[in-house]
Structure formats: C-alpha cells, structure tokens
Write an enzyme that holds these catalytic residues in place. Sequence first.
Site, PDB file in Angstrom:
ATOM      1  N   LYS A   1      13.235 -45.554 -39.906  1.00  0.00           N
ATOM      2  CA  LYS A   1      14.198 -44.596 -40.567  1.00  0.00           C
ATOM      3  C   LYS A   1      13.545 -43.663 -41.220  1.00  0.00           C
ATOM      4  CE  LYS A   1      17.375 -47.094 -39.027  1.00  0.00           C
ATOM      5  NZ  LYS A   1      18.576 -48.111 -39.324  1.00  0.00           N
TER       6      LYS A   1
HETATM    7  C1  LIG Z   1      19.471 -48.918 -39.040  1.00  0.00           C
HETATM    8  C2  LIG Z   1      20.725 -48.963 -39.251  1.00  0.00           C
HETATM    9  C3  LIG Z   1      21.380 -50.089 -40.020  1.00  0.00           C
HETATM   10  C4  LIG Z   1      20.756 -51.457 -40.313  1.00  0.00           C
HETATM   11  O1  LIG Z   1      19.755 -51.273 -41.138  1.00  0.00           O
HETATM   12  P1  LIG Z   1      18.342 -52.173 -41.101  1.00  0.00           P
HETATM   13  O2  LIG Z   1      17.729 -52.107 -42.151  1.00  0.00           O
HETATM   14  O3  LIG Z   1      17.967 -52.300 -39.726  1.00  0.00           O
HETATM   15  O4  LIG Z   1      19.156 -53.829 -41.259  1.00  0.00           O
HETATM   16  C5  LIG Z   1      22.579 -50.115 -40.311  1.00  0.00           C
HETATM   17  N1  LIG Z   1      23.403 -48.901 -39.846  1.00  0.00           N
HETATM   18  C6  LIG Z   1      23.030 -47.963 -38.994  1.00  0.00           C
HETATM   19  C7  LIG Z   1      23.853 -46.844 -38.798  1.00  0.00           C
HETATM   20  C8  LIG Z   1      21.563 -47.909 -38.869  1.00  0.00           C
HETATM   21  O5  LIG Z   1      20.962 -46.984 -38.048  1.00  0.00           O
END
Ligand SMILES: *Cc1c(COP(=O)(O)O)cnc(C)c1O
Length: 466
Positions: free
Chosen positions: A289
């Site tokens: 991210k």
């Molecule tokens: C990555 C993501 C999540 C989940 O996050 P995690 O930390 O991997 O549980 C939720 N919503 C979106 C749109 C994402 O890209």
Amino acid sequence: MNNKLCDISKNIKDLLKVMNQQPSGFAFIVKNKKLIGLLTDGDIRRLLLQDTTLEDSVSSLNIQMCEFAYENDDYSTIISKLNQKIRVLPIVNKNMNVSDFVQLDKRSYIPVAQPNLIGNELKYVTDAVLSTWISSTGEYIEKFENNFAGFINMKHGVSTSSGTSALHLALLTLGIGEGDEVILPDLTFAATINSVLHAKATPVIVDVDEDSWCIDPDQISKAITKKTKAIIAVHLYGQPCDMNAIMKIAKKNNLKVIEDCAEAHGTEFEGKKVGSFGNISCFSFFANKIITTGEGGMCLTNSSESNDKLRTLRDHGMNRTRKYWHDVVGYNYRMTNLQAAIGCAQLERIDEILAWRQKIEEGYIKIFCNYPYIQSQNKIKGTKKIPWLVSALVFEKDIDKIIQHFNNNGIDVRNLFYPLSTMDIYQNYAFNKNKISKKLSERGLSFPTHASVDFKRIEEVFKTIL
Ligand SMILES: *Cc1c(COP(=O)(O)O)cnc(C)c1O
C-alpha cells in the site's frame, strides 16, 4: 568469453567443467568456433539420468540452435529476446563467432509494488525490540495513531491488525449486522465485501462510474431500500470517490458512510483528505500500500463514542476501565508496537512518499502519450489523486498478451481487480449487470508503482509490444 565456449568434439565431463565456470550453469556449443547451440546444466542432468555418461562426446547429443542476437542489433532488440524461458542470449558476429552474451538478471525483476523503508524504520523497530514492548502496548502505537489521525485531519485513530479488520470493526461499531444492507462498488479488492459478510450484513454490489472507476452515486440512489444502512465508498487505486454526492445521498436517506481508504492515503477531494468525510474511515498498511507497517490498518473517526466502541471491540470487548470484565463479544484486532514503529518512520517521510508517487504517475503518463491505445485512469477536476498502482485502460489490443509481454521481460504488470459480481461466491449480491465494472476490469492494467521503477526498461518493453 572463451571460457563459456565448448567445442562439439569435447566430452560431457569437459562440458561440465565449462558450465562450472562463472557465470555457471550453461555453455555455448561451437563447431569450428561457430555457434551451434546452448546447453544448460539442467539439460545434462536430464541426459545423465538416462543413458548418457560423462565420457560420451558432446557431438552425440541432439544439439539445437538457440536464440541469439547479432553484435550490431540495437539494445531493445536484444532485450526483447530475453524472457523467463530465454535467460541467456549469445551475441554473435556475422561469422557466427560468439563475442558476448547477455543474461537475465533475477535482481532486475520489477515488482508491481515495493515498500520504501529507507528512513528510520529499522531504527524504530530496533528501539521497540530493545524496549521489550513488542505486543500491542507501547509508545509507538499511540504516536502512530495520533500522527496518522492528525495527517488526515481527524480526531481519533484506532490502529488495527489489518485493513480488513478495520473495515469489520467500523461496520460493527456503526451497529451494522444481520438484516442490514450495505452498498458497495463492484470494482474493489474483496476485503471490502468480505468485511460486510463477516458482520453478517447483506452486501449490495453496484456499478462504478466510468470516469473515476469509483462507486457511481446514481447507482447508490437506485439501490437504496428500507433495509439499507450504510455505504462503503472505496477510493480505488488512489482515486477519490465523489464524496459530495455520496454524503448528500447518505444525509437524505439517513445512512452511515464508511470510507475504504486502503488505497488512498493522502488523496484529496476538493481540498480535503479522503478519510475525513464519512462516519468512520479505514486504511490499510499492507506492504504493497501507499505507506506500510507490514500488516496493519487504522480506523479514523471524529466521534468519541465510535472511538470508544472501536477500541473495546478491538481489545477482546474488554471493559475499558475494569480489567478482565467483558461487556461485548470482542476481537483481538490490534496492531503491534513493532508495526507501529515502522508506521511512525513512514509517516515522517509521507510528504516525500506521496510526492514521488505523483511523479511516477507523471512518468507513466508521458510514456502512455506515445501509445494511443493506452489511456491512464482519469484525473478528476478538483481532486488530488495519490496513485496507489498507476493504472490504465488498453483499447484495440489483446490485454493478456500485453501482460504476458511485460511479465516475460521481468516487469510485473497486472490486470485490475475482477468485478466482485463475476465471482461465484458474491454474484448473488449484485444489484444489476454492472457493465462498466466489467468493461474496466477487462481493459485495465496496473503498472509497477514504487521508488525503483525503471522507466527506461518500461519504455523498451512498450516499444516492442507491436
Ligand atoms: C488492501 C485492501 C483492503 C484490505 O487491507 P488489508 O490490510 O490487506 O487487510 C481493503 N480494501 C481495499 C480496497 C484494499 O485495497
């Protein structure tokens, strides 16, 4: 160079000696100094396991001509011949004498995402370890929560074990459960809908807007029923949703708004950061991210009541003043002090990180301009998009072949998310046909977006697509 050549008159043992020299694992087979093929140690291993012996002559083997390039071929022609199957490429002169070779370097693989940990990350993690506060208490937790909430301009930050657990906690905190409908977009990562299902509520999947790729406010309005309790607005690939329209609809229909900001740290809509519009917003700090803590997430809210509920549910449902007394059935959804230490270091450099992400997107847009069949995700007026993965649509070309071509050249280019409604486990929740989500998903690509993206190589690959 000569130490990588093996004349066809030699025996297998001599050939293995050549292969054993650096770089090891292969030899060019020559006859009268002219290239006739390439053998790898894997080829010899397979032959030895059959009838071949070390004393056999190389000439007894079935040697086939390998892929090669000429000395005066240009760089892009040479590079275009290398891929995951052809990892070594001899370079020959016009007499077929081998003068050089190029080899695919595994280290040169460009992943789609890569965390940038060059600041105080290691120092703070070390500090957290030395402090012995390695679970979910410790000074980095509080600091990270306060600093991140401050960055988005929100009052309370509640760190969590992941973005998914943040979404789950947000739904539970807003009292959403069995019998309630939650409207969400078709084009998103599955964690968005999974969290609704974990909360035992009913997801209602609606289509996205063609310009922004985010949830279409008109579709939200159409999908509202008496049971609708909330909207999850997903800011997709860093693109902000139309928060004016969404907040208006929510107000009119008395709905809660959860912002899924997992891909949009720092993105702004009309001068305000996303994550500051809804009742609760949820961020992810997974390693791919915009900023990361390894695994991790956070809920932000301005409501002190929600803040309390989020914390109680996150910490086993334990009473916040009476230890080991539980008023609700809770979860263990906490972030560790080690993760928060990484987060604090990331936050120190967040402006820098967001700025280079925008620069990377500009770099791609410059390349895309030369290829009319490719069109990057729109920039919407009045918004500031921080790209998570720079993404684009491809027209008139076979998208699978393009992905394959990039992958063959060591570049991790991916398709967009599949629409939720196209998967068996979610299809019953689709509000309608969601044609735009399908069209975008079929035509969309995501490109490597991180500090070590090599635009020269990406451009070389584009040049050879035709
Ligand atoms: C990555 C993501 C999540 C989940 O996050 P995690 O930390 O991997 O549980 C939720 N919503 C979106 C749109 C994402 O890209």
